[in-house]
Design an enzyme around this catalytic site. Structure first.
Site, PDB file in Angstrom:
ATOM      1  N   LYS A 193       0.807  -1.224   0.000  1.00 33.70           N
ATOM      2  CA  LYS A 193       0.000   0.000   0.000  1.00 33.70           C
ATOM      3  C   LYS A 193       0.843   1.279   0.000  1.00 33.70           C
ATOM      4  CE  LYS A 193      -4.363  -1.735   1.669  1.00 33.70           C
ATOM      5  NZ  LYS A 193      -4.079  -3.042   2.294  1.00 33.70           N
TER       6      LYS A 193
ATOM      7  N   GLU B 157      -9.500   6.331   3.840  1.00 37.07           N
ATOM      8  CA  GLU B 157     -10.284   5.300   4.504  1.00 37.07           C
ATOM      9  C   GLU B 157      -9.340   4.133   4.751  1.00 37.07           C
ATOM     10  OE1 GLU B 157      -9.839   5.384   1.327  1.00 37.07           O
ATOM     11  OE2 GLU B 157      -9.349   3.263   1.047  1.00 37.07           O
TER      12      GLU B 157
ATOM     13  N   SER C  70       1.668  -9.777  -0.875  1.00 34.84           N
ATOM     14  CA  SER C  70       1.302  -8.364  -0.736  1.00 34.84           C
ATOM     15  C   SER C  70       1.729  -7.739   0.592  1.00 34.84           C
ATOM     16  CB  SER C  70      -0.210  -8.204  -0.910  1.00 34.84           C
ATOM     17  OG  SER C  70      -0.926  -9.052  -0.019  1.00 34.84           O
TER      18      SER C  70
HETATM   19  C1  LIG Z   1      -5.029  -4.101   1.975  1.00 34.75           C
HETATM   20  C2  LIG Z   1      -4.338  -5.326   1.694  1.00 34.75           C
HETATM   21  C3  LIG Z   1      -4.767  -6.198   0.684  1.00 34.75           C
HETATM   22  C4  LIG Z   1      -6.024  -5.985  -0.095  1.00 34.75           C
HETATM   23  O1  LIG Z   1      -6.087  -4.814  -0.845  1.00 34.75           O
HETATM   24  P1  LIG Z   1      -5.911  -4.810  -2.418  1.00 34.75           P
HETATM   25  O2  LIG Z   1      -6.261  -3.436  -2.804  1.00 34.75           O
HETATM   26  O3  LIG Z   1      -6.843  -5.835  -2.972  1.00 34.75           O
HETATM   27  O4  LIG Z   1      -4.506  -5.148  -2.695  1.00 34.75           O
HETATM   28  C5  LIG Z   1      -4.005  -7.311   0.415  1.00 34.75           C
HETATM   29  N1  LIG Z   1      -2.905  -7.593   1.120  1.00 34.75           N
HETATM   30  C6  LIG Z   1      -2.467  -6.787   2.111  1.00 34.75           C
HETATM   31  C7  LIG Z   1      -1.231  -7.160   2.844  1.00 34.75           C
HETATM   32  C8  LIG Z   1      -3.168  -5.640   2.431  1.00 34.75           C
HETATM   33  O5  LIG Z   1      -2.722  -4.854   3.406  1.00 34.75           O
END
Ligand SMILES: *Cc1c(COP(=O)(O)O)cnc(C)c1O
Length: 386
Positions: free
Chosen positions: A90, A112, A371
């Site tokens: 993010k 948000e 992610s």
């Molecule tokens: C917020 C988050 C997601 C989900 O958000 P996307 O916009 O779909 O990427 C996935 N993995 C992690 C580690 C997150 O913090």
């Protein structure tokens, strides 16, 4: 709104901007500024500087040797967004948008957050760029992620709990849009996923595309060829669209998004308008956005980015679901075999890759987009396993 910009906000029938006129004016100006700065050499250089010196890019594409052996099929590579500053993808988007906000002269940043990760990323970027920071968070999520609330406050942000509706991510988005309409003159809404009205999905993809820009270069360096599949979890869809972006025009690469079986927007959603844009939405019998639940707060959203909706309907990408049990198992398996504790969100991608691996051969390659890291989830998993 300018006809060309309007068209650019669509992915097939999805996307667009369905908002009241006063918000449309703000968004049209934002589009204009985004397109103006996106390719500006100074802006690009500043973005590159912060991604390198602050976020810690580029991050590795790690060969998961033990996982590959354990699954007995294709080579598994992990794109390590978990190693970024603040522990997830993010921050890529937060830095990009805050540099744009700075260029636009905004003094106040609102955002948000669901799991708290986007709030933390935004509060981090605001601290560094000395901006006022207001974070809207569903009241229920503030309880689920109390440590992230404290993190944001440490970073100087004001966290506003939203009690309306289910007290979750969707309600926080409504509150933030409301704030933007009231305060657009000095306020920039730093949206956290590839959702919302144009230009947000396009803008968020632009700032997250660095994931596949790097992974494509890295896999060609390591293996001399493209992967056969890229697997990523989908909440709103930002890490997935970033992980897919540079492969969309490579038909040999399968693109697979993975969602919780209790929030399956892509596998079971129908075209509808939510939060000012058209996408596949989970609706209940009354045609309202359905109450969703996921053990991963970041995946708990009844809609999905418009480009994913289009990739699904056009057949270019595949979308699958996994169960909580499979996710918990993947969370532990990656920890044990590779020494990497993944975020519960990312564990969805790992869980599906495990099912995919036996259908592929040893000379093939899967890239899993990791992610984020799982530190934030360790206590929750402890409680669930006990
Ligand atoms: C917020 C988050 C997601 C989900 O958000 P996307 O916009 O779909 O990427 C996935 N993995 C992690 C580690 C997150 O913090």
């Amino acid at each position: 709104m300018d006809q060309q910009l309007q068209q650019e906000g669509y992915f097939g029938e999805f996307g667009g901007s369905f908002v009241p006129p006063e918000l449309q004016e703000v968004l049209s100006y934002l589009s204009e500024q985004f397109y103006k700065f996106r390719d500006d050499p100074e802006f690009k250089e500043e973005l590159r500087y912060y991604l390198s010196e602050y976020v810690g890019r580029e991050n590795p594409l790690t060969y998961a040797e033990r996982l590959t052996k354990a699954w007995g099929g294709p080579k598994i590579y992990l794109k390590r967004e978990d190693l970024n500053h603040t522990g997830a993808h993010k921050i890529n988007n937060a830095i990009g948008q805050i540099l744009l906000a700075k260029r636009m002269g905004a003094k106040r940043i609102i955002a948000e957050t669901g799991a708290g990760q986007h709030g933390v990323a935004t509060a981090t970027a605001c601290a560094m760029f000395n901006m006022e920071c207001i974070i809207y968070m569903g009241a229920e999520d503030t309880r689920r992620q109390a440590l992230n609330v404290f993190r944001m406050e440490l970073l100087g942000a004001t966290v506003v709990p939203v009690h309306k509706g289910q007290g979750r991510l969707k309600d926080a988005v409504d509150a933030a849009l409301d704030d933007l309409v009231r305060n657009y003159e000095n306020t920039f809404y730093l949206l956290g996923s590839a959702v919302g009205p144009h230009p947000f999905p396009t803008m968020v993809k632009h700032f997250q595309a660095i994931i596949s820009e790097e992974s494509k270069r890295q896999i060609v360096e390591k293996e001399g060829r493209l992967p056969d599949a890229v697997v990523a979890c989908t909440g709103g869809g930002s890490n997935a669209i970033g992980a897919f972006a540079h492969y969309i025009d490579e038909p040999s690469v399968r693109l697979i998004g993975v969602e919780p079986d209790q929030a399956p927007s892509l596998t079971q959603g129908v075209p509808s308008i939510i939060h000012g844009f058209k996408c596949l939405v989970l609706l209940d019998e009354e045609g309202q956005p359905k109450k969703t639940y996921s053990i991963a707060a970041g995946l708990d959203y009844p809609g999905i980015g418009p480009e994913h909706s289009h990739l699904k309907v056009s057949g270019r990408a595949e979308y699958e679901t996994v169960t909580n049990e499979e996710v918990l198992e993947a969370f532990q398996e990656l920890s044990r075999t590779e020494g990497i504790i993944p975020a519960l969100e990312s564990a969805h991608a790992v869980a599906y890759a495990k099912q995919l691996a036996p259908t592929m051969s040893e000379d093939q390659i899967i890239i899993i987009n990791l992610s984020g890291r799982g530190d934030k989830d360790v206590e929750q998993v402890y409680q669930m396993l006990k």
